[in-house]
Design a protein around this motif. Structure first.
Motif, PDB file in Angstrom:
ATOM      1  N   ASP A 214       7.919 -47.129 -16.075  1.00  0.00           N
ATOM      2  CA  ASP A 214       8.740 -47.373 -14.884  1.00  0.00           C
ATOM      3  C   ASP A 214      10.190 -47.642 -15.265  1.00  0.00           C
ATOM      4  N   VAL A 217      11.760 -44.275 -16.299  1.00  0.00           N
ATOM      5  CA  VAL A 217      12.016 -43.392 -15.153  1.00  0.00           C
ATOM      6  C   VAL A 217      13.323 -43.786 -14.473  1.00  0.00           C
ATOM      7  N   SER A 237       6.217 -39.450 -15.699  1.00  0.00           N
ATOM      8  CA  SER A 237       5.249 -39.675 -14.613  1.00  0.00           C
ATOM      9  C   SER A 237       3.853 -39.195 -15.006  1.00  0.00           C
ATOM     10  N   HIS A 260       2.342 -42.117  -9.371  1.00  0.00           N
ATOM     11  CA  HIS A 260       2.862 -41.298 -10.459  1.00  0.00           C
ATOM     12  C   HIS A 260       2.527 -39.815 -10.247  1.00  0.00           C
ATOM     13  N   ALA A 263       5.212 -38.452  -7.994  1.00  0.00           N
ATOM     14  CA  ALA A 263       6.484 -38.294  -8.699  1.00  0.00           C
ATOM     15  C   ALA A 263       6.450 -37.074  -9.614  1.00  0.00           C
ATOM     16  N   ALA A 264       5.338 -36.883 -10.319  1.00  0.00           N
ATOM     17  CA  ALA A 264       5.221 -35.729 -11.224  1.00  0.00           C
ATOM     18  C   ALA A 264       5.211 -34.433 -10.437  1.00  0.00           C
TER      19      ALA A 264
END
Length: 393
Positions: A214, A217, A237, A260, A263-264
């Motif tokens: 985190d 990122v 992610s 995640h 996000a990916a």
């Protein structure tokens, strides 16, 4: 690599007996059922990463130690020693000089061996490449030179993590982060954090690994833009997805994994096909293979198998290092749903795609061991895989 080893579940039995503990005692300390532990030890159930981490904590071992270190063939012991020596000499560049073009060619060759999961050739070339990249980084003192050195260390980490040589893996990621930070290079730093979080994954400390992800990122979103930002956020992610799927609290695991995953998938949506960059593969295909694996870790085999309807198309063009684990995860999901024949077929595909990697892959070993235990009579495919894996029927 020509040597045999205990499969992870059998290794649990050896570790327990070595301590003089009964199954009941270990089960109580780990808060798992005696029935589950017994089935894992004899090969009627696969040892999952989450249970391996739980048993490891009960025995004061890392998850990697529970799964068991992959052995090194006698011929490769000297090469591993040379690699360790090259890592120790990280600040002693020596006299070996290579032009940048030669370093890049070496990285391409290492990437090819990694993508095809030819771990034997990779081990043979890494000591020399590491020394050459070290000398070049010091001599050139450019962002590109230090990033190339960080990429070599990332490959060392990959090799060590696959074999559960966790002392070497930890040292490699420490050197990788050091190299990435010698000159400003946010993408190289993001890759280094991704690999460092991988060591927490292999030690079974998923919570701390997620904290690192985190933080990284947020840093990548601030420091990078365009393709580099999408790649950095995407690969971080994907690591976060895997870490989250193995959290002990399954409700939190599902929530964090989904965060995640989103996000990916958002980052991968900018790419039509997967791309190779700095030794990485990222894009929609690799993201889907990670979703499949995470569904299995979350105990959702049916959801995982729903993603395999067109698996050949999903895996087309991906390196063997993604193809083999994906088929192993599909086999694990099929095992959980009672499809033994399908699991055996997928395991066979994994072995054909990357035999050296499949041989040392802990879940590949476990799925085969369970299939061998459940089949009342052997068949040609089981006999073939038994010979390849070194695991007796």
């Amino acid at each position: 690599m020509g040597t045999t080893q205990l499969a992870p579940g059998a290794n649990v039995a050896a570790l327990r007996k070595g301590r003089g503990w009964s199954q009941a005692y270990l089960a109580r300390k780990a808060a798992v059922s005696v029935s589950l532990l017994s089935k894992i030890e004899v090969g009627d159930r696969a040892l999952t990463p989450a249970v391996a981490a739980t048993l490891g904590r009960a025995m004061s071992l890392t998850m990697a130690e529970v799964l068991g270190r992959a052995p090194v063939a006698q011929d490769d012991e000297a090469r591993l020693s040379e690699l360790r020596s090259a890592i120790r000499d990280y600040d002693l560049p020596g006299q070996q000089r290579m032009e940048e073009g030669a370093i890049v060619a070496g990285l391409v060759a290492a990437g090819r061996h990694r993508d095809t999961a030819d771990v034997a050739r990779l081990l043979r070339m890494l000591p020399g490449l590491l020394r050459a990249a070290t000398a070049h980084a010091y001599a050139a003192n450019t962002a590109q030179g230090w990033a190339a050195l960080a990429e070599v260390y990332s490959t060392v980490y990959w090799l060590a993590a696959r074999h559960r040589w966790m002392d070497l893996a930890e040292l490699a990621v420490a050197r990788q982060q050091w190299a990435a930070e010698q000159k400003p290079n946010p993408l190289a730093v993001a890759v280094a954090v991704r690999d460092r979080a991988g060591t927490y994954l292999n030690f079974g400390d998923c919570e701390t690994g997620l904290v690192l992800i985190d933080r990284a990122v947020s840093a990548a979103q601030t420091a990078l833009s365009g393709t580099d930002r999408d790649v950095a956020v995407g690969i971080l992610s994907l690591r976060g997805m895997t870490l989250a799927g193995r959290l002990d609290d399954k409700r939190e695991a599902a929530r964090e994994a989904e965060r995640h995953m989103r996000a990916a998938e958002a980052a991968s949506s900018y790419f039509e096909r997967d791309l190779d960059l700095h030794g990485l593969t990222f894009g929609p295909q690799n993201t889907l293979t990670h979703r499949l694996a995470t569904c299995v870790d979350l105990g959702r085999p049916q959801e995982a198998l729903a993603l395999t309807d067109n698996l050949p198309a999903v895996l087309e063009g991906l390196p063997a290092t993604r193809v083999a684990p994906t088929h192993i995860n599909a086999a694990r999901a099929q095992l959980d749903t009672g499809d033994r024949d399908g699991a055996l077929e997928n395991l066979g595909i994994a072995w054909e795609a990357a035999p050296q990697m499949a041989r040392i892959h802990p879940m590949g070993q476990e799925v085969f061991r369970v299939l061998a235990s459940l089949h009342k009579r052997s068949n040609p495919q089981l006999l073939k895989l038994s010979k390849l894996s070194g695991i007796a029927l």
